[in-house]
Design an enzyme around this catalytic site. Structure first.
Site, PDB file in Angstrom:
ATOM      1  N   ASN A   1      55.919  20.065 -16.630  1.00  0.00           N
ATOM      2  CA  ASN A   1      56.491  20.796 -15.498  1.00  0.00           C
ATOM      3  C   ASN A   1      55.366  21.595 -14.846  1.00  0.00           C
ATOM      4  OD1 ASN A   1      57.871  22.444 -13.741  1.00  0.00           O
ATOM      5  ND2 ASN A   1      58.879  23.666 -15.337  1.00  0.00           N
TER       6      ASN A   1
ATOM      7  N   LYS B   1      55.457  23.305 -12.217  1.00  0.00           N
ATOM      8  CA  LYS B   1      55.970  24.505 -11.542  1.00  0.00           C
ATOM      9  C   LYS B   1      55.379  24.628 -10.119  1.00  0.00           C
ATOM     10  CE  LYS B   1      56.450  26.701 -15.991  1.00  0.00           C
ATOM     11  NZ  LYS B   1      56.905  27.894 -16.684  1.00  0.00           N
TER      12      LYS B   1
ATOM     13  N   GLU C   1      65.040  25.389 -23.971  1.00  0.00           N
ATOM     14  CA  GLU C   1      63.890  26.227 -23.641  1.00  0.00           C
ATOM     15  C   GLU C   1      64.272  27.697 -23.795  1.00  0.00           C
ATOM     16  OE1 GLU C   1      60.952  24.076 -20.898  1.00  0.00           O
ATOM     17  OE2 GLU C   1      62.475  24.958 -19.638  1.00  0.00           O
TER      18      GLU C   1
ATOM     19  N   SER D   1      56.004  27.270 -24.410  1.00  0.00           N
ATOM     20  CA  SER D   1      54.639  27.435 -24.921  1.00  0.00           C
ATOM     21  C   SER D   1      54.217  26.329 -25.893  1.00  0.00           C
ATOM     22  CB  SER D   1      54.460  28.822 -25.554  1.00  0.00           C
ATOM     23  OG  SER D   1      54.692  29.832 -24.588  1.00  0.00           O
TER      24      SER D   1
ATOM     25  N   HIS E   1      66.527  24.955 -14.826  1.00  0.00           N
ATOM     26  CA  HIS E   1      65.377  25.618 -15.460  1.00  0.00           C
ATOM     27  C   HIS E   1      65.622  27.130 -15.424  1.00  0.00           C
ATOM     28  CE1 HIS E   1      61.347  27.098 -16.262  1.00  0.00           C
ATOM     29  NE2 HIS E   1      61.085  25.911 -16.781  1.00  0.00           N
TER      30      HIS E   1
ATOM     31  N   GLY F   1      56.129  30.441 -21.025  1.00  0.00           N
ATOM     32  CA  GLY F   1      54.974  31.068 -20.390  1.00  0.00           C
ATOM     33  C   GLY F   1      54.508  32.349 -21.070  1.00  0.00           C
TER      34      GLY F   1
ATOM     35  N   GLU G   1      63.790  29.606 -14.903  1.00  0.00           N
ATOM     36  CA  GLU G   1      63.202  30.355 -13.786  1.00  0.00           C
ATOM     37  C   GLU G   1      64.118  30.276 -12.567  1.00  0.00           C
ATOM     38  OE1 GLU G   1      59.323  28.505 -13.883  1.00  0.00           O
ATOM     39  OE2 GLU G   1      58.850  29.605 -15.709  1.00  0.00           O
TER      40      GLU G   1
HETATM   41  C1  PEP Z   1      58.553  25.378 -18.752  1.00  0.00           C
HETATM   42  O1  PEP Z   1      58.325  25.959 -17.697  1.00  0.00           O
HETATM   43  O2  PEP Z   1      59.445  24.516 -18.774  1.00  0.00           O
HETATM   44  C2  PEP Z   1      57.771  25.746 -19.925  1.00  0.00           C
HETATM   45  C3  PEP Z   1      58.197  25.353 -21.086  1.00  0.00           C
HETATM   46  O3  PEP Z   1      56.642  26.505 -19.723  1.00  0.00           O
HETATM   47  P1  PEP Z   1      55.483  26.855 -20.797  1.00  0.00           P
HETATM   48  O4  PEP Z   1      55.165  25.588 -21.547  1.00  0.00           O
HETATM   49  O5  PEP Z   1      54.354  27.344 -19.968  1.00  0.00           O
HETATM   50  O6  PEP Z   1      56.050  27.891 -21.708  1.00  0.00           O
END
Ligand code: PEP
Length: 251
Positions: free
Chosen positions: A9, A11, A167, A212, A95, A173, A97
């Site tokens: 992703n 982003k 997630e 992460s 997601h 992040g 976010e």
């Molecule tokens: C994501 O945005 O779906 C995600 C898992 O981000 P990160 O791997 O940076 O934590």
């Protein structure tokens, strides 16, 4: 046997120049044959990625779609039918976010899921709890509710052509990762919830872990029985790191 899938992703990152560099780096990687790989660039870069990686067995997806599948007067949105026309095969829905910063409700997420499928796109339904909810012991309740919103509106069979991504919001992040055991616990609960409606569908659904993920922790996470790959944010912007994560899913 479920085939692992690792998705990047990207982003709201990338310029034409940096995306070209990333494509170049991805082209140089050694890709595991037993793993599906997908990338989710910003809408602006979908065409560039389709062109740059079109000869590779990569799926290209979008990070969001409009609640209505068809084109229309909805300034700033992108319809699932337009994504399909742009050669996307997948789309992220829900997601965290978007749920948190942009107000996507369970109902919006369900509409986007349905819009995606009606256009032949595979939705990746993202679910996860905040740190506050985890600390209050509400993880399974929150994730269960997000999943149930789609099951009760659209039925269980839609999951035969969809993925789920667990997630935890506190791990996105932040550099914090759920332990393999913590993640497995939630993944097993997601699969059990699906299985309560249809065991066969539940057995086939790929449930990705996101939060992460990096090359250093991928193998341990992907080694858990109900973790079928990863949804990778930050680390997917580095071709070598993303390649290593994908190879970890193939081991
Ligand atoms: C994501 O945005 O779906 C995600 C898992 O981000 P990160 O791997 O940076 O934590």
């Amino acid at each position: 046997m479920r085939r692992p899938l690792v998705a990047g992703n990207w982003k709201m990152h990338g310029t034409r120049a940096s995306v070209a560099e990333l494509i170049d780096g991805l082209r140089k990687q050694e890709w595991p044959v037993k793993v599906d790989v997908a990338v989710f660039p910003s809408c602006l870069h979908i065409a560039q990625v389709v062109e740059g990686l079109g000869d590779k067995a990569f799926a290209v997806g979008a990070q969001n779609c409009a609640v209505e599948p068809g084109q229309g007067a909805l300034t700033g949105e992108v319809a699932a039918s337009q994504l399909r026309d742009a050669a996307c095969s997948m789309v992220l829905v829900g997601h965290s976010e978007r749920r948190q910063a942009l107000g996507d409700s369970d109902q919006d997420v369900t509409s986007k899921f349905a819009a995606a499928q009606s256009c032949g796109l595979t939705p990746v339904l993202c679910v996860g709890e905040t740190l506050e909810q985890r600390e209050a012991g509400q993880t399974l309740e929150v994730v269960g509710r997000q999943l149930d919103a789609v099951i009760s509106a659209l039925g269980i069979k839609v999951f035969a052509e969809a993925l789920v991504a667990y997630e935890p919001v506190w791990a996105i992040g932040t550099g914090l990762t759920a332990s393999p055991e913590q993640a497995q616990h939630v993944h097993a609960a997601i699969r059990a919830q699906l299985a309560a409606h249809d065991a066969q569908v539940a057995g086939g659904v790929r449930i990705l872990y996101g939060g992460s993920v990096k090359a250093a922790n991928a193998a341990e996470l992907f080694g858990m029985p109900d973790i079928d790959g990863g949804l990778v944010g930050g680390a997917s912007l580095n071709a070598d790191e993303f390649g290593a994560i994908c190879r970890a899913a193939g081991n």
